[in-house]
Structure formats: C-alpha cells, structure tokens
Design a protein around this motif. Structure first.
Motif, PDB file in Angstrom:
ATOM      1  N   ASN A  56       1.086  -0.896  -0.170  1.00  0.00           N
ATOM      2  CA  ASN A  56      -0.222   0.240  -0.057  1.00  0.00           C
ATOM      3  C   ASN A  56       0.683   1.443   0.140  1.00  0.00           C
ATOM      4  OD1 ASN A  56      -2.674   0.861   0.560  1.00  0.00           O
ATOM      5  ND2 ASN A  56      -1.139   1.720   2.142  1.00  0.00           N
ATOM      6  N   LEU A  57       2.014   1.654   0.539  1.00  0.00           N
ATOM      7  CA  LEU A  57       3.137   2.488   0.851  1.00  0.00           C
ATOM      8  C   LEU A  57       3.776   2.234  -0.578  1.00  0.00           C
ATOM      9  CD1 LEU A  57       3.853   4.669   2.992  1.00  0.00           C
ATOM     10  CD2 LEU A  57       5.384   2.723   3.255  1.00  0.00           C
ATOM     11  N   TYR A  58       3.884   1.380  -1.151  1.00  0.00           N
ATOM     12  CA  TYR A  58       4.555   1.528  -1.897  1.00  0.00           C
ATOM     13  C   TYR A  58       3.954   2.227  -3.453  1.00  0.00           C
ATOM     14  CZ  TYR A  58       8.770   0.052  -5.233  1.00  0.00           C
ATOM     15  OH  TYR A  58       9.634   0.400  -6.367  1.00  0.00           O
ATOM     16  N   GLY A  59       2.519   1.571  -3.825  1.00  0.00           N
ATOM     17  CA  GLY A  59       1.895   1.856  -4.781  1.00  0.00           C
ATOM     18  C   GLY A  59       0.893   3.234  -4.984  1.00  0.00           C
ATOM     19  N   ILE A  98       5.581   8.268   4.365  1.00  0.00           N
ATOM     20  CA  ILE A  98       6.632   7.453   4.507  1.00  0.00           C
ATOM     21  C   ILE A  98       7.432   6.641   5.447  1.00  0.00           C
ATOM     22  CG2 ILE A  98       7.784   6.881   2.965  1.00  0.00           C
ATOM     23  CD1 ILE A  98       7.282   8.260   1.142  1.00  0.00           C
ATOM     24  N   PHE A  99       8.331   7.386   6.330  1.00  0.00           N
ATOM     25  CA  PHE A  99       8.962   7.283   7.371  1.00  0.00           C
ATOM     26  C   PHE A  99       7.769   6.396   8.602  1.00  0.00           C
ATOM     27  CE2 PHE A  99      11.260   8.084  11.112  1.00  0.00           C
ATOM     28  CZ  PHE A  99      12.757   7.907  11.352  1.00  0.00           C
ATOM     29  N   GLU A 100       7.000   7.566   9.024  1.00  0.00           N
ATOM     30  CA  GLU A 100       5.885   6.972   9.906  1.00  0.00           C
ATOM     31  C   GLU A 100       6.154   5.754   9.457  1.00  0.00           C
ATOM     32  OE1 GLU A 100       5.397  11.160  11.125  1.00  0.00           O
ATOM     33  OE2 GLU A 100       3.483  10.528   9.962  1.00  0.00           O
ATOM     34  N   ALA A 104       5.940   2.611  12.114  1.00  0.00           N
ATOM     35  CA  ALA A 104       4.804   2.088  13.500  1.00  0.00           C
ATOM     36  C   ALA A 104       3.818   0.526  12.564  1.00  0.00           C
ATOM     37  CB  ALA A 104       3.879   3.018  13.013  1.00  0.00           C
ATOM     38  N   ASP A 105       4.075   0.445  11.431  1.00  0.00           N
ATOM     39  CA  ASP A 105       3.460  -0.281  10.450  1.00  0.00           C
ATOM     40  C   ASP A 105       4.088  -1.765  10.004  1.00  0.00           C
ATOM     41  OD1 ASP A 105       0.828   0.532  10.570  1.00  0.00           O
ATOM     42  OD2 ASP A 105       1.197   2.091   9.036  1.00  0.00           O
ATOM     43  N   ILE A 106       4.927  -1.330   9.197  1.00  0.00           N
ATOM     44  CA  ILE A 106       5.388  -2.603   8.406  1.00  0.00           C
ATOM     45  C   ILE A 106       6.904  -3.064   9.269  1.00  0.00           C
ATOM     46  CG2 ILE A 106       7.211  -3.162   6.929  1.00  0.00           C
ATOM     47  CD1 ILE A 106       5.979  -0.268   5.182  1.00  0.00           C
ATOM     48  N   PHE A 107       7.495  -2.032   9.262  1.00  0.00           N
ATOM     49  CA  PHE A 107       8.832  -2.944  10.903  1.00  0.00           C
ATOM     50  C   PHE A 107       8.119  -3.374  11.642  1.00  0.00           C
ATOM     51  CE2 PHE A 107      11.553   0.096   8.644  1.00  0.00           C
ATOM     52  CZ  PHE A 107      11.940  -0.454   6.842  1.00  0.00           C
ATOM     53  N   TYR A 470      13.397  14.478   8.102  1.00  0.00           N
ATOM     54  CA  TYR A 470      12.517  14.265   9.001  1.00  0.00           C
ATOM     55  C   TYR A 470      10.941  14.390   9.592  1.00  0.00           C
ATOM     56  CZ  TYR A 470      17.094  11.704   9.307  1.00  0.00           C
ATOM     57  OH  TYR A 470      18.748  11.478   8.651  1.00  0.00           O
ATOM     58  N   PRO A 471      10.350  13.840  10.045  1.00  0.00           N
ATOM     59  CA  PRO A 471       8.882  14.203  10.296  1.00  0.00           C
ATOM     60  C   PRO A 471       9.118  14.737  11.534  1.00  0.00           C
ATOM     61  CG  PRO A 471       9.031  11.632  10.045  1.00  0.00           C
ATOM     62  CD  PRO A 471      10.510  11.945   9.717  1.00  0.00           C
TER      63      PRO A 471
END
Length: 498
Positions: A56-59, A98-100, A104-107, A470-471
């Motif tokens: 989802n993030l990549y697309g 992208i950072f968050e 928070a989700d993927i890693f 950075y956010p």
C-alpha cells in the motif's frame, strides 16, 4: 505475472484478517505499546498484514512522490492540487507517512513475525525469517535513500526502546546487504523437518523460497548499483560474487502483492484505488488531476514508443496525446483535465490487479548496468541482450506490442548500438519502464542525472529535491537522537552513494 488464487471464502477471511490486524496498528515507533501486554497473533496472520502495508505504501505515496519528482505527472489548469509537490516544498510535514508507516506498521509487523517462536518449541519458522529479512531490507534501502541516517540497530523493539539511535546510512546499507545475503542462503537451505511454510499467507510469492532467494539477490544488486559511484568497486564485486555463489540468480518474473484485491469498497489494488477509480467505478479526484507532462509525451512520441498508449490515455476532448509542464499557474484554455492525457490502462488495469513491488524489467536493467560497469562478466553483447530483454519485459507488463521494432530503431537511448552512453540508455529506458509504477525514476535520477534533459517544475526554483526531511513527530518523540536538518538539506545533502 504470478496471480493469487483464493476462493471466495478464503478471500473474505483474509481481507477480514488484514482489516482487523491493520486497525490495531499503534502509534509511530510503538510509543504507546504496553511491553507487558503485547498483541497476540501468529506469523500466518501477521505476515500478510505487513506485506499489504508495504504494498500500500509503495503503490500510493512512494510511487506518486517519485513520479512527480521524476517529472512524469502534472496538474491540469482546472485543479488546484499538489501544490507542495509542484513547489518542491519539502518540509518536516511533507510525505511523513513514508517514514512513519515504515516503523509504526511495516517494520513492527515484520519484526513480530521474525522474532516469533513456536510456543511448543516444535515448528521451525526459517521461511518466515527469509521473507521478513528480504522485505525489511527492501524498505530500509528506501529509507536510507530518502533520509540518510535512520533508526536501525535499536529500532523496532516495541516498548523496549521508544527513542532509538540513528545509525549511519552507509553502515545500515552494508548491514542490510549482509542480511539479504543471509536471507538468500537461508531460503535455499530451509530445514526439511518441522519447517512451517507460509503458503498463500505469503501474498507475494506464496512461500516459494527459491523465488524469495532471487528477490533478495535482486534487491541486493539494486543496492550495489546505487553504490557504483562511491568508489567501492572491490566491495561491490565481492558482494556480487556472494550472489553468484548461492546460485539462485535474480528474479525471473514481476514481484507483486495480491491478498485478493477486488472491486469491493476498500479492497482495490492500492494504485488502482489511489490513482484510478472508486469501487463504484467513479474516477477519483486524483485521477482527474493527474495528467501527463509534456516531456513524457514528447519523449515517447519522438521515439515512436508504442507504450505511450499504455502509460497514458488520449484526451477526453480530442483523443489527443497531450501533456503539460509542471506548474501551479497553467493557462485555462486547452489545458484542463479533459484536454490532457491521463494515467493509462497499462498502469491502471483493474481493481484486482497485482500491486507491483519490483518489475522484471527493473531487474534486467540492473543486470545490464552491472555488466556494463564490469561487475558481472559478459561484455557488450551480454549487456545488450539484457537491455533488450528489459525493454521486452516492460512491453509485456504494459501489454504493448512490437518491442523489437521499437528498440531496433537507430535512435539514441533506444537502440543499444546507437547509444553513445550505455548507462544513460539503461537509466532512460528504466525511467520509461517504471513510469507510473515506482519511486525508482526519481532516486535513479539523483544517482545518475539521467535522463539528462529532465525538466524541473516551473515553480520549483530550478532545482530538484534529492531527499526528504525527518518528520516533525520525530523531533517531538526522539529529539535527543534525530539529526538536525534544514529545508536546504532536501536539495543539497546527497545520499552517501552519490
């Protein structure tokens, strides 16, 4: 392209799992996690969540950002949209997801899967470790490419450490390269007894460990090519030798995710729902205000590229292939969304299409570059063959015809023989092949400066961003560790591999 086969009940159950688990995502870097009461799940349930979050993030955000900064898309005169993109207004609040979302989700979910141990001490989860190491490496590469130093060695510890240190970007890169080497070797040597394979819970490669080894090798090759101008040729050659040693080679098909995408509400392929159409079939606003640039149309048209009708559409008013420059102040007449080319059917195929993560064409271009630079043996003939295969793979993905006729034209950066700078030809063709698909064209432009005549936005100050900042949330939550940045850094602070 590999497609997922899921029956109706299985599809519903999987989507329910994805929805429920994704809704449990905690705040950035797990600040609010209670380490004494961690979420309960299993690798089979959590792995597809992490994979779908990455897809989802990549697309969506990553793709769209990359396409604007690579000058593929513009805004028509009847819309006031994407002002920050057109002005290159890169700040600490710009595309922060992208950072968050990565942390928070993927890693977060990939780490849960990687660290999971069978409570009974019976099942072996090596297959899952292969997948998590590969996908973590895939995303960490982009975080380094886009931000430089990021949390790595102390990250993803849930409540154990909510203020991780920022590690050196080159150190992270090389650690990730090592982890990809480990993942590929493990994939080819999974213990035969008591090994748990994810099967169709793996919504990318369905538990095919040879394919995961190839994917890990290809992500690693991409990282090594990023480093090709950093004066580390011996290191690159050593690492490619390790790829050769495992014998898996590189990907032989497009790498994509599909948990059972459908036309139903909130179940469409990320890029289709983001850039195309709602579940009702009505176009999204973003589809209406995303049009072709004049540069893209002119390049494809001037080289007789049949992919132009797959990457873009004819205009609604005149069925004309027409683009416009990137600007917030376009003239009104003749430059509305009805007058210009929109995103084409080769990009927006259907609501249930696979979400690409890495196309075969990209992998072949990477190999062609490695041969051209002397990292992989074979010489000019092998490099040309890989280059031509890459263009053919792009035509196949976009469902265009006559690839051989196209690349046989005696045109610079089209025909291999007619191209005076082979690296320029490779990167220019990669820019075309990944148009509408990937963030890669922007990052590759930062690395190589190709295509050489790529314009900048009229309102961007005649210089293109080379990184993100950075956010703001990091300066609030991890102020002792996050490196200081200025808005100028977005234009002047090159990645270590530049």
């Amino acid at each position: 392209m590999m497609k997922i086969k899921i029956n109706k009940i299985g599809r519903i159950l999987l989507i329910i799992c994805l929805t429920v688990l994704a809704s449990c995502s905690d705040d950035f870097l797990d600040v609010n996690d209670n380490p004494n009461n961690p979420p309960t799940s299993t690798p089979k349930l959590t792995l597809p969540v992490a994979q779908q979050q990455l897809a989802n993030l990549y697309g969506t955000s990553m793709m769209y950002l990359g396409q604007y900064f690579a000058y593929s898309y513009a805004v028509p005169s009847n819309w006031s949209a994407n002002g920050d993109l057109l002005r290159y207004n890169v700040t600490n609040t710009f595309y922060t997801n992208i950072f968050e979302s990565s942390y928070a989700d993927i890693f977060k979910n990939l780490t849960f899967v990687e660290e999971y141990a069978d409570p009974q001490g019976v099942l072996d989860y090596s297959s899952y470790k292969v997948i998590t190491e590969t996908l973590s490496g895939f995303q960490y590469q982009y975080l380094v490419d886009l931000y430089g130093d990021v949390p790595y060695s102390e990250a993803n510890q849930r409540g154990g450490n909510t203020t991780p240190v920022y590690d050196n970007e080159e150190t992270i890169y090389k650690n990730v390269i090592d982890s990809l080497t480990t993942a590929a070797n493990l994939a080819l040597n999974i213990p035969s007894e008591n090994s748990e394979n994810p099967g169709d819970s793996d919504i990318i490669l369905h538990g095919d460990m040879t394919a995961w080894a190839q994917f890990a090798n290809t992500v690693k090759l991409r990282m090594l090519m990023r480093m090709s101008n950093s004066g580390q040729d011996s290191y690159i050659q050593e690492q490619i030798a390790l790829i050769d040693a495992n014998g898996a080679g590189y990907i032989t098909d497009n790498i994509s995710a599909n948990p059972g995408y459908s036309q139903n509400a909130d179940q469409q392929t990320p890029v289709y729902g983001y850039l195309g159409y709602q579940s009702t079939g009505v176009e999204t606003d973003r589809h209406d205000f995303t049009v072709a640039t004049d540069y893209a149309i002119d390049l494809l048209d001037s080289t007789n590229d049949p992919r132009i009708l797959r990457i873009y559409t004819g205009s609604d008013n005149a069925d004309e292939l027409k683009g416009v420059n990137q600007s917030i102040n376009l003239p009104g007449e003749g430059f509305t969304s009805d007058d210009l080319s929109a995103v084409g059917p080769g990009i927006l195929k259907s609501a249930d299409q696979d979400q690409p993560l890495m196309l075969l064409s990209e992998a072949l271009f990477l190999q062609a570059e490695a041969v051209t630079r002397g990292y992989i043996p074979g010489g000019d003939a092998v490099a040309m063959n890989l280059y031509n295969q890459a263009i053919e793979a792009s035509f196949d993905y976009l469902e265009a015809e006559d690839a051989q006729t196209y690349y046989s034209q005696a045109i610079e950066n089209v025909s291999w023989a007619s191209s005076s700078d082979k690296i320029e030809a490779i990167i220019t063709q990669k820019w075309i092949a990944l148009n509408g698909i990937s963030i890669e064209p922007w990052i590759e432009y930062t690395r190589t400066g190709f295509p050489t005549d790529l314009p900048t936005s009229v309102d961007g100050g005649n210089r293109r961003p080379i990184r993100l900042l950075y956010p703001t949330s990091e300066y609030s939550r991890n102020s002792d560790n996050v490196p200081p940045t200025t808005t100028e850094d977005a234009f002047t602070k090159n990645p270590f591999w530049k």
